[in-house]
Design an enzyme around this catalytic site. Structure first.
Site, mmCIF file in Angstrom:
data_model
loop_
_atom_site.group_PDB
_atom_site.id
_atom_site.type_symbol
_atom_site.label_atom_id
_atom_site.label_comp_id
_atom_site.label_asym_id
_atom_site.label_seq_id
_atom_site.Cartn_x
_atom_site.Cartn_y
_atom_site.Cartn_z
ATOM 1 N N CYS A 12 -14.654 -1.904 -27.670
ATOM 2 C CA CYS A 12 -16.042 -1.282 -27.440
ATOM 3 C C CYS A 12 -16.616 -0.963 -26.216
ATOM 4 O O CYS A 12 -17.608 -1.641 -25.609
ATOM 5 C CB CYS A 12 -16.874 -2.586 -28.241
ATOM 6 S SG CYS A 12 -16.229 -2.774 -29.781
ATOM 7 N N GLY A 18 4.263 -3.793 -3.657
ATOM 8 C CA GLY A 18 4.207 -4.148 -4.780
ATOM 9 C C GLY A 18 4.324 -2.730 -5.834
ATOM 10 O O GLY A 18 5.392 -2.594 -6.362
ATOM 11 N N GLY A 76 0.826 -1.290 0.035
ATOM 12 C CA GLY A 76 -0.039 -0.021 0.068
ATOM 13 C C GLY A 76 0.853 1.299 0.086
ATOM 14 O O GLY A 76 0.067 2.453 0.036
HETATM 15 C C1 PLP Z 1 -2.208 -5.980 -3.503
HETATM 16 C C2 PLP Z 1 -1.646 -6.548 -2.250
HETATM 17 C C3 PLP Z 1 -0.151 -5.923 -1.834
HETATM 18 C C4 PLP Z 1 0.352 -5.142 -2.663
HETATM 19 O O1 PLP Z 1 -0.175 -3.665 -2.585
HETATM 20 P P1 PLP Z 1 0.584 -2.523 -3.045
HETATM 21 O O2 PLP Z 1 -0.588 -1.488 -3.140
HETATM 22 O O3 PLP Z 1 0.924 -2.749 -4.686
HETATM 23 O O4 PLP Z 1 1.628 -2.315 -2.422
HETATM 24 C C5 PLP Z 1 0.352 -6.449 -0.598
HETATM 25 N N1 PLP Z 1 -0.496 -7.361 0.170
HETATM 26 C C6 PLP Z 1 -1.584 -7.773 -0.200
HETATM 27 C C7 PLP Z 1 -2.433 -9.054 0.751
HETATM 28 C C8 PLP Z 1 -2.181 -7.454 -1.396
HETATM 29 O O5 PLP Z 1 -3.330 -7.907 -1.646
#
Ligand code: PLP
Length: 428
Positions: free
Chosen positions: A346, A281, A238
């Protein structure tokens, strides 16, 4: 904000410089559209994260595989000491094919199936992060180390992408938390972790500090009630990135510093500290990717549309969340006009930009859409039978490598090749 003349670009300036001289040649060689990822940038971000948290014994980032599930990228993560956060069988497979095993992998599933559990236990296992109290009885073999995902409900507010905790489907509710650990302990678990994931694309680091504070408080409370110690806390992913020009990047140093202070206090009270884990991520790869696409149609009706050769199959975020992705036109600056940049689906929400001031674009111009290194290619889909594009890696030595080919008609039709199976219910 949209007609701001950008001085701070969302993608790192170095990447932009490295691209500028070579993008036309790369596009000629491979053909558009493609996502291009920047190894050097990914390494800089990863190294920076490890340095910021160097004082935390056992600190570990578990790269969220779903953000950019390509083996070449995962190898880069592995080389920096990172593990993998997986939430599906395919993600487990990708990670294990690279040799990850046991505590290299965190399995944070939701609505977990028997098949998920079987895959999680196979091949050396992984760290199970359970999403609900009822799963304690469904884990085929309770491992020694177990983690729960915590949903604090009305004790915290979430943010817009992930939703309000009280409305979110994830995690163990506050009033179930003690029982969850108690039951896991009864089933034989001996080491424990606590996880939460409350925010998405959050640029304010204080939010993550508050999340850590909350987790450490819960750990103290659970440990005291059940006479257990905690192996780790996992503050989730996050961490945000600045998609818009002028937005400030998340202050990772300040975040590490303030979390460090919380850990000091915890240590004074409890005589030990859990390890700190995270599973980012977007922060790791988001800024280090671009989607490169060529303008193929210019259409002037009630608005001006720039039709490009990529569509939502390559990048869903603008259409799905109304997300902003900055766009540059290679080699063009100066006089601007307001256009919609659209793909060929579309679907009227198949647009990469809406009413965006951009330099005047002609057919054949190359556009590069910033910050597609996370939740870009991976989120793509095949509606209208459109292909997901190829992926390229700009390697640290300046060479470019094809790391995924474009889809083909055969890929799309693969699920139409099968043994026929006709069943007449009640006819036996
Ligand atoms: C999607 C997700 C992440 C990564 O989220 P980011 O916003 O890309 O950092 C980490 N942990 C869980 C459990 C997720 O579902």
């Amino acid at each position: 904000m949209e007609n701001h003349v950008a001085t701070t670009m969302p993608i790192t300036n170095d990447f932009k410089e490295r691209l500028a001289g070579h993008l036309e040649a790369i596009a000629d060689h491979y053909g558009t559209p493609f996502h291009l990822y920047d190894e050097m940038g990914i390494r800089e971000t990863g190294t920076g994260l490890n340095q910021a948290f160097a004082d935390f014994q056992g600190f570990k980032e578990y790269f969220a595989v779903k953000a950019l599930p390509n083996p070449r990228i995962l190898q880069i993560m592995q080389s920096m000491g990172f593990g993998f956060d997986c939430s599906s069988i395919a993600e487990l497979r990708l990670s294990r094919d690279l040799g990850a095993t046991g505590e290299d992998i965190m399995f944070t599933s939701n609505d977990t199936s028997d098949a998920d559990f079987a895959a999680a236990e196979a091949a050396g296992g992984c760290v199970l992060n359970l999403d609900d109290i009822t799963l304690v009885d469904k884990v085929p073999n309770m491992p020694e180390l177990i983690c729960f995902r915590y949903n604090p409900g009305d004790q915290r507010s979430g943010n817009s992408i992930i939703g309000n905790p009280i409305e979110a489907k994830y995690g163990v509710a506050h009033n179930q938390l003690l029982d969850a650990y108690r039951l896991a302990k009864q089933r034989g678990a001996k080491r424990f972790g606590l996880h939460t994931m409350l925010a998405s694309n959050e640029l304010n680091y204080s939010y993550m500090v508050e999340t850590t504070r909350m987790l450490l408080e819960r750990v103290e409370w659970i440990a005291a009630q059940l006479d257990i110690d905690f192996d780790f806390v996992n503050i989730g992913g996050g961490l945000g990135i600045p998609y818009r020009p002028g937005e400030q990047p998340l202050d990772i140093q300040a975040m590490a510093h303030e979390i460090g202070e919380l850990f000091e206090v915890f240590k004074t009270h409890n005589g030990y500290v859990p390890k700190l884990y995270m599973e980012s991520g977007r922060y790791m790869t988001g800024p280090h990717g671009v989607l490169v696409t060529r303008a193929i149609n210019r259409k002037e009706i009630y608005r001006t549309y720039v039709g490009v050769d990529a569509c939502m199959s390559a990048l869903m975020r603008p259409g799905m969340y109304g997300a902003y992705h900055h766009i540059d036109v290679l080699g063009k600056h100066g006089e601007q006009e307001t256009v919609d940049v659209a793909g060929s689906l579309c679907e009227n929400n198949d647009k990469f930009a809406i009413q965006r001031p951009l330099p005047k674009i002609a057919d054949g111009d190359l556009l590069y859409i910033h910050d597609t290194g996370a939740h870009g290619h991976a989120m793509g889909f095949n509606y209208n039978g459109k292909f997901r594009p190829k992926e390229l890696l700009l390697r640290a030595d300046g060479s470019v490598e094809l790391i995924r080919r474009e889809e083909t008609l055969d890929d799309l039709f693969a699920t139409l090749n099968y043994q026929t199976d006709v069943f007449v219910p009640g006819a036996d």
